[in-house]
Scaffold this active site. Structure first.
Site, PDB file in Angstrom:
ATOM      1  N   VAL A 171       0.838  -1.200   0.000  1.00 55.65           N
ATOM      2  CA  VAL A 171       0.000   0.000   0.000  1.00 55.65           C
ATOM      3  C   VAL A 171       0.875   1.253   0.000  1.00 55.65           C
ATOM      4  O   VAL A 171       0.588   2.229  -0.700  1.00 55.65           O
ATOM      5  CB  VAL A 171      -0.951  -0.009   1.210  1.00 55.65           C
ATOM      6  CG1 VAL A 171      -1.617   1.349   1.402  1.00 55.65           C
ATOM      7  CG2 VAL A 171      -2.018  -1.097   1.038  1.00 55.65           C
ATOM      8  N   GLU A 172       1.954   1.233   0.772  1.00 57.88           N
ATOM      9  CA  GLU A 172       2.791   2.426   0.906  1.00 57.88           C
ATOM     10  C   GLU A 172       3.548   2.762  -0.377  1.00 57.88           C
ATOM     11  O   GLU A 172       3.565   3.922  -0.800  1.00 57.88           O
ATOM     12  CB  GLU A 172       3.783   2.238   2.056  1.00 57.88           C
ATOM     13  CG  GLU A 172       3.156   2.248   3.441  1.00 57.88           C
ATOM     14  CD  GLU A 172       2.622   3.606   3.843  1.00 57.88           C
ATOM     15  OE1 GLU A 172       3.091   4.627   3.296  1.00 57.88           O
ATOM     16  OE2 GLU A 172       1.725   3.654   4.696  1.00 57.88           O
ATOM     17  N   THR A 173       4.184   1.775  -0.980  1.00 56.90           N
ATOM     18  CA  THR A 173       5.093   2.086  -2.094  1.00 56.90           C
ATOM     19  C   THR A 173       5.031   1.096  -3.256  1.00 56.90           C
ATOM     20  O   THR A 173       5.928   1.085  -4.097  1.00 56.90           O
ATOM     21  CB  THR A 173       6.556   2.140  -1.609  1.00 56.90           C
ATOM     22  OG1 THR A 173       6.935   0.837  -1.099  1.00 56.90           O
ATOM     23  CG2 THR A 173       6.749   3.195  -0.537  1.00 56.90           C
ATOM     24  N   TYR A 187      -7.515   3.243   5.347  1.00 61.58           N
ATOM     25  CA  TYR A 187      -6.160   2.715   5.160  1.00 61.58           C
ATOM     26  C   TYR A 187      -6.025   1.348   5.830  1.00 61.58           C
ATOM     27  O   TYR A 187      -5.541   0.385   5.222  1.00 61.58           O
ATOM     28  CB  TYR A 187      -5.132   3.686   5.743  1.00 61.58           C
ATOM     29  CG  TYR A 187      -3.713   3.169   5.729  1.00 61.58           C
ATOM     30  CD1 TYR A 187      -2.883   3.383   4.639  1.00 61.58           C
ATOM     31  CD2 TYR A 187      -3.194   2.464   6.812  1.00 61.58           C
ATOM     32  CE1 TYR A 187      -1.576   2.901   4.624  1.00 61.58           C
ATOM     33  CE2 TYR A 187      -1.893   1.981   6.805  1.00 61.58           C
ATOM     34  CZ  TYR A 187      -1.095   2.203   5.712  1.00 61.58           C
ATOM     35  OH  TYR A 187       0.194   1.721   5.707  1.00 61.58           O
TER      36      TYR A 187
END
Length: 336
Positions: free
Chosen positions: A124-126, A314
């Site tokens: 999800v982050e990168t 999130y």
């Protein structure tokens, strides 16, 4: 290319920066106070701090990106979910898991965090390290610390942490690149989180979030464990909410799990699965315009995921991606 802080001291940039009346951050009144503080609190050479700040740029786009929209859009869980639960994200997660299965299992054993949760957060982050950001970090943080008063204190603290991190890692502070808010590498840790929670998980004597996913794997697991992850406990389960229930009042109780099972039952809310945890929960509403709202019960581990990003959307995206990855990885392993 990594430059040393000493080298940066030799080349004080005097470029004209938009938004800076005096031309450079080396002359900005708040930056001068920052340099004084770094010398007094941490023993930095004031001239070296100002030399680095003199090469920083005012990044107007950083302010545009962090400023709340003047006309906020309507929240949509289905639109948000679709950004992270697609075929490419799942395929990339399986490839990442397969490539680093040993490190993920080691992290699960040591910290109690399942591999799929770790992979999902990095996904999800990168997108597993593909999109780590291309903002020069001193410039991004200086812009927010000195030219964005609503959050200046927070980002001044992160700029301070970046200089300390650079000294510890023997790196020029100008060598870091990441998100517009100063988050770095595979796991998108802010400098303060790197200093507090990052671990040298591959044991090579340094923490490298730019090129070393194994350090990111261990650090994400350590972060969650330090924020209260409970080994083997439930993250979230769907909830059945009758139309007559005052669901909004329970949602408004907050993201921390504080609703006792008895209170939920009294409101007519039950878990949509057998044998739910006999533990406090939070009621999570996943609203999509034009569609029925999904409700979930989030437990302690759900709350811990929100310590990474304080958003129920999130945390649920991470959890749903993790479940998809777990199921796909299990089937892939079985097929071998």
């Amino acid at each position: 290319m990594k430059r040393t802080l000493a080298a940066a001291t030799l080349s004080l940039g005097l470029i004209s920066l938009p938004g800076l009346a005096s031309g450079t951050y080396a002359e900005h009144p708040e930056a001068l106070r920052f340099a004084d503080s770094m010398q007094e609190k941490h023993g930095f050479e004031r001239s070296a701090v100002l030399a680095a700040l003199g090469q920083a740029r005012h990044e107007s786009r950083v302010i545009d990106l962090i400023r709340p929209p003047t006309t906020p859009g309507t929240r949509s869980w289905q639109r948000y979910r679709a950004r992270f639960l697609d075929g490419k994200r799942i395929e990339g997660g399986i490839a990442f898991w397969q490539a680093h299965a040993g490190a993920l299992q080691k992290a699960a054993d040591q910290f109690g965090v399942p591999p799929e949760i770790i992979v999902a957060i990095i996904g999800v982050e990168t997108f597993y390290g593909r999109n780590t950001g291309n903002f020069e970090t001193v410039s991004a943080l200086a812009t927010l610390a000195f030219d964005y008063p609503p959050r200046a204190a927070l980002f001044r603290g992160e700029l301070e942490q970046l200089f300390l991190l650079a000294r510890e890692q023997v790196r020029d502070p100008l060598s870091y690149y990441g998100s517009y808010a100063g988050a770095l590498g595979y796991p998108q840790f802010l400098p303060s989180s790197i200093r507090n929670y990052a671990v040298d998980f591959d044991g090579n004597g340094q923490i490298d979030f730019d090129n070393e996913p194994i350090d990111a794997i261990g650090s994400v697991a350590n972060y969650l464990a330090r924020h209260g992850w409970v080994r083997g406990e439930t993250v979230a389960i769907p909830a059945l909410v009758p139309a007559e229930a005052n669901a909004q009042a329970l949602v408004d109780a907050g993201i921390e799990p504080s609703l006792a099972p008895e209170a939920l039952a009294a409101a007519g809310i039950v878990a949509a699965s057998a044998n739910p945890p006999a533990a406090p929960a939070t009621l999570v509403d996943l609203a999509t315009p034009g569609a029925p709202t999904e409700y979930w019960l989030g437990y302690r581990n759900f709350y811990v995921i929100t310590r990474y990003n304080k958003s129920s959307f999130y945390a649920m995206a991470v959890y749903e991606l993790a479940r998809a990855l777990r199921d796909q990885y299990a089937s892939t392993t079985t097929e071998r």
